[in-house]
Design a protein around this motif. Structure first.
Motif, PDB file in Angstrom:
ATOM      1  N   THR A  56      55.646 -13.589  44.594  1.00  0.00           N
ATOM      2  CA  THR A  56      55.106 -13.955  43.279  1.00  0.00           C
ATOM      3  C   THR A  56      55.571 -12.966  42.221  1.00  0.00           C
ATOM      4  N   VAL A  57      55.525 -11.679  42.546  1.00  0.00           N
ATOM      5  CA  VAL A  57      55.988 -10.653  41.612  1.00  0.00           C
ATOM      6  C   VAL A  57      57.484 -10.820  41.342  1.00  0.00           C
ATOM      7  N   THR A  58      58.260 -11.090  42.393  1.00  0.00           N
ATOM      8  CA  THR A  58      59.708 -11.282  42.229  1.00  0.00           C
ATOM      9  C   THR A  58      60.006 -12.431  41.275  1.00  0.00           C
ATOM     10  N   ALA A  59      59.332 -13.555  41.471  1.00  0.00           N
ATOM     11  CA  ALA A  59      59.563 -14.738  40.631  1.00  0.00           C
ATOM     12  C   ALA A  59      59.230 -14.444  39.176  1.00  0.00           C
ATOM     13  N   ASN A  60      58.122 -13.759  38.944  1.00  0.00           N
ATOM     14  CA  ASN A  60      57.699 -13.485  37.566  1.00  0.00           C
ATOM     15  C   ASN A  60      58.558 -12.405  36.912  1.00  0.00           C
ATOM     16  N   LEU A  61      59.029 -11.434  37.697  1.00  0.00           N
ATOM     17  CA  LEU A  61      59.985 -10.462  37.159  1.00  0.00           C
ATOM     18  C   LEU A  61      61.262 -11.176  36.715  1.00  0.00           C
ATOM     19  N   ALA A  62      61.702 -12.133  37.534  1.00  0.00           N
ATOM     20  CA  ALA A  62      62.953 -12.836  37.248  1.00  0.00           C
ATOM     21  C   ALA A  62      62.863 -13.625  35.937  1.00  0.00           C
ATOM     22  N   VAL A  63      61.785 -14.398  35.757  1.00  0.00           N
ATOM     23  CA  VAL A  63      61.690 -15.202  34.530  1.00  0.00           C
ATOM     24  C   VAL A  63      61.457 -14.304  33.309  1.00  0.00           C
ATOM     25  N   SER A  64      60.774 -13.172  33.509  1.00  0.00           N
ATOM     26  CA  SER A  64      60.567 -12.230  32.400  1.00  0.00           C
ATOM     27  C   SER A  64      61.896 -11.611  31.974  1.00  0.00           C
ATOM     28  N   LEU A  65      62.723 -11.260  32.940  1.00  0.00           N
ATOM     29  CA  LEU A  65      64.051 -10.727  32.624  1.00  0.00           C
ATOM     30  C   LEU A  65      64.890 -11.774  31.891  1.00  0.00           C
ATOM     31  N   ARG A 108      56.129 -23.177  38.490  1.00  0.00           N
ATOM     32  CA  ARG A 108      56.432 -22.684  37.145  1.00  0.00           C
ATOM     33  C   ARG A 108      55.798 -21.306  37.005  1.00  0.00           C
ATOM     34  N   PRO A 109      56.550 -20.222  37.254  1.00  0.00           N
ATOM     35  CA  PRO A 109      55.976 -18.871  37.274  1.00  0.00           C
ATOM     36  C   PRO A 109      55.099 -18.562  36.061  1.00  0.00           C
ATOM     37  N   ALA A 110      53.982 -17.879  36.321  1.00  0.00           N
ATOM     38  CA  ALA A 110      52.947 -17.659  35.308  1.00  0.00           C
ATOM     39  C   ALA A 110      53.438 -16.878  34.102  1.00  0.00           C
ATOM     40  N   ALA A 111      54.464 -16.039  34.276  1.00  0.00           N
ATOM     41  CA  ALA A 111      54.962 -15.239  33.154  1.00  0.00           C
ATOM     42  C   ALA A 111      55.565 -16.104  32.050  1.00  0.00           C
ATOM     43  N   MET A 112      55.747 -17.390  32.332  1.00  0.00           N
ATOM     44  CA  MET A 112      56.290 -18.304  31.327  1.00  0.00           C
ATOM     45  C   MET A 112      55.208 -18.876  30.422  1.00  0.00           C
ATOM     46  N   GLN A 113      53.947 -18.527  30.690  1.00  0.00           N
ATOM     47  CA  GLN A 113      52.838 -19.042  29.879  1.00  0.00           C
ATOM     48  C   GLN A 113      52.774 -18.263  28.565  1.00  0.00           C
ATOM     49  N   THR A 114      53.389 -18.810  27.550  1.00  0.00           N
ATOM     50  CA  THR A 114      53.516 -18.124  26.257  1.00  0.00           C
ATOM     51  C   THR A 114      52.159 -17.780  25.665  1.00  0.00           C
ATOM     52  N   GLY A 115      52.031 -16.524  25.231  1.00  0.00           N
ATOM     53  CA  GLY A 115      50.800 -16.084  24.578  1.00  0.00           C
ATOM     54  C   GLY A 115      49.677 -15.735  25.520  1.00  0.00           C
ATOM     55  N   VAL A 171      47.694 -13.615  28.742  1.00  0.00           N
ATOM     56  CA  VAL A 171      47.558 -12.233  29.214  1.00  0.00           C
ATOM     57  C   VAL A 171      48.595 -11.941  30.290  1.00  0.00           C
ATOM     58  N   ILE A 172      48.849 -12.929  31.144  1.00  0.00           N
ATOM     59  CA  ILE A 172      49.796 -12.740  32.244  1.00  0.00           C
ATOM     60  C   ILE A 172      51.205 -12.536  31.730  1.00  0.00           C
ATOM     61  N   GLU A 173      51.587 -13.265  30.684  1.00  0.00           N
ATOM     62  CA  GLU A 173      52.915 -13.058  30.101  1.00  0.00           C
ATOM     63  C   GLU A 173      53.069 -11.613  29.635  1.00  0.00           C
ATOM     64  N   THR A 174      52.020 -11.098  28.987  1.00  0.00           N
ATOM     65  CA  THR A 174      52.054  -9.716  28.483  1.00  0.00           C
ATOM     66  C   THR A 174      52.141  -8.713  29.631  1.00  0.00           C
ATOM     67  N   VAL A 175      51.348  -8.952  30.687  1.00  0.00           N
ATOM     68  CA  VAL A 175      51.332  -8.053  31.851  1.00  0.00           C
ATOM     69  C   VAL A 175      52.719  -7.962  32.474  1.00  0.00           C
ATOM     70  N   PHE A 176      53.323  -9.114  32.753  1.00  0.00           N
ATOM     71  CA  PHE A 176      54.626  -9.108  33.425  1.00  0.00           C
ATOM     72  C   PHE A 176      55.742  -8.626  32.497  1.00  0.00           C
ATOM     73  N   GLN A 184      55.433  -6.230  30.300  1.00  0.00           N
ATOM     74  CA  GLN A 184      55.370  -4.767  30.306  1.00  0.00           C
ATOM     75  C   GLN A 184      55.910  -4.193  31.616  1.00  0.00           C
ATOM     76  N   ILE A 185      55.543  -4.820  32.733  1.00  0.00           N
ATOM     77  CA  ILE A 185      56.037  -4.360  34.031  1.00  0.00           C
ATOM     78  C   ILE A 185      57.553  -4.490  34.090  1.00  0.00           C
ATOM     79  N   THR A 186      58.066  -5.611  33.575  1.00  0.00           N
ATOM     80  CA  THR A 186      59.508  -5.853  33.589  1.00  0.00           C
ATOM     81  C   THR A 186      60.236  -4.823  32.729  1.00  0.00           C
ATOM     82  N   ARG A 187      59.670  -4.504  31.571  1.00  0.00           N
ATOM     83  CA  ARG A 187      60.262  -3.460  30.725  1.00  0.00           C
ATOM     84  C   ARG A 187      60.328  -2.137  31.472  1.00  0.00           C
ATOM     85  N   ASN A 188      59.260  -1.832  32.217  1.00  0.00           N
ATOM     86  CA  ASN A 188      59.243  -0.586  32.991  1.00  0.00           C
ATOM     87  C   ASN A 188      60.314  -0.587  34.077  1.00  0.00           C
ATOM     88  N   VAL A 189      60.504  -1.740  34.722  1.00  0.00           N
ATOM     89  CA  VAL A 189      61.544  -1.849  35.755  1.00  0.00           C
ATOM     90  C   VAL A 189      62.924  -1.632  35.132  1.00  0.00           C
TER      91      VAL A 189
END
Length: 375
Positions: A114-123, A324-331, A333-338, A340-345
């Motif tokens: 799940t983390v991998t999928a959301n990192l990917a769409v965030s990137l 449909r990975p959760a990080a794609m939910q515009t606006g 909390v989950i989009e914001t969380v992932f 920030q994590i992706t920026r850190n990665v």
């Protein structure tokens, strides 16, 4: 009584160090022998740090000198361990792929895929070109998480060679063993078969130009992990763990494997998944169901970066199940969380490439400041 150095060397030629075929003198383990009357000083050089081998070698030397040379000899042994430099396990690079990031965990069920999928769409949303290699051979989940269960990679010709074209979803290129088996079919393979399949997905695929390839590794520290680090020059790994002690113990083993001298793959940091639960009707409340800040504390203990925490949110599970990975939910909390994590990665990848020898010919040159701007 005066001891003779030649007699001692001749006696020591009758013994070997455990695991070595040559005798101690011939192998060079006996670096020097000095005698002073009835005293003898033996300089012993070992090539393994194992304490039981060192003790046995010292005991054999004492016993042999006392039995074959003189029972009254006073023996002193100076032992030194010289472990030869081990070559880093680095595979051949894939042209066009700048950074290969492994996503690992010590145990299953911590949400690594799940983390991998959301990192990917965030990137991808930040403007990077991204691919996912689903290396979880026995439990491939990327086809479900990206809603491409029924897709099949097509064959394309590149430079006269037939290659697989990865399936693309949400601007992420994906290859998984799940594309080649029926959803209900179990993959019953021994390690070498699984490793061969992985190599085909890595080197017989037309990945094109990628800023990041994320490798979703299986749980544990086993055969697939060794195959991956031997096949690919991994830029770094991200460890995923939940906060409870059982998961942290296994996450620690995962970090230990990648940081070991034999493998020596940089650990970019730890992500804490299922960190806390916040009810929708009480957004200010946090319930630490699995413990509090366990992965954060582990990262401090191990001296590796803490990349962020992901809360328990029902929509993350639903989004993964619906493809449909959760990080794609515009606006959300989950989009914001992932994000920030992706920026850190990304930042840790930049830091790693600036401070350590590159495992890829191409370093990151377009990520300064980690701005989420389309390139």
């Amino acid at each position: 009584m005066k001891l003779d150095r030649k007699d001692i060397l001749k006696a020591l030629e009758t013994i070997t160090i455990a695991g070595e075929g040559k005798n101690m003198v011939e192998s060079g383990a006996i670096a020097n022998v000095i005698t002073f009357g009835d005293e003898v000083v033996v300089d012993l050089v070992l090539h393994t740090p194992a304490m039981h081998i060192k003790k046995r070698a010292e005991d054999d030397i004492r016993k042999t000198i006392l039995e074959l040379v003189s029972p009254d000899a006073k023996i002193k042994i100076n032992s030194k361990v010289e472990v030869p430099d081990k070559p880093e396990i680095k595979g051949k690079s894939i042209p066009g792929i700048k950074n290969i990031i492994g996503v690992a965990s010590g145990k299953g069920g911590v949400g690594k895929s799940t983390v991998t999928a959301n990192l990917a769409v965030s990137l991808a949303k930040m403007g990077f070109s991204v691919g996912i290699l689903d290396a979880d051979i026995y439990g491939p989940s990327m086809p479900i998480m990206f809603d491409v269960e029924n897709e099949k990679p097509v064959s394309v010709t590149v430079d006269g060679k037939s290659k697989m074209k990865p399936v693309e979803s949400y601007e992420v290129k994906i290859l998984s063993i799940g594309f080649f088996t029926a959803p209900s079919q179990a993959v019953i393979w021994r390690g070498p078969m699984a490793s061969k399949a992985l190599n085909q997905m890595i080197f017989d695929a037309d990945w094109g130009e990628l800023d990041f390839m994320l490798v979703d590794l299986p749980p544990g520290t086993g055969d697939i992990h060794l195959s991956i680090v031997q096949s690919l020059p991994i830029t770094g790994v991200v460890i995923v763990s939940t906060p409870q002690a059982v998961a942290l113990a296994d996450a620690k083993k995962g970090v230990s494997m990648f940081m070991s001298e034999a493998i020596n793959v940089p650990v970019l940091g730890i992500i804490e998944n299922m960190a806390y639960f916040t009810p929708e009707e009480l957004p200010e409340n946090k319930y630490y169901i699995f413990g509090k800040e366990g992965a954060r504390n582990l990262s401090e203990d191990l001296g590796v970066p803490f990349l962020g925490e992901v809360p328990i949110v029902q929509s993350i599970r639903e989004a993964g199940d619906y493809g449909r990975p959760a990080a794609m939910q515009t606006g959300s909390v989950i989009e914001t969380v992932f994000e920030q994590i992706t920026r850190n990665v990304v930042q840790e990848t930049v830091n790693r490439n600036e401070s350590l020898p590159a495992t890829e010919a191409v370093k990151i040159t377009t990520m300064a400041g980690c701005s989420a701007v389309k390139k």
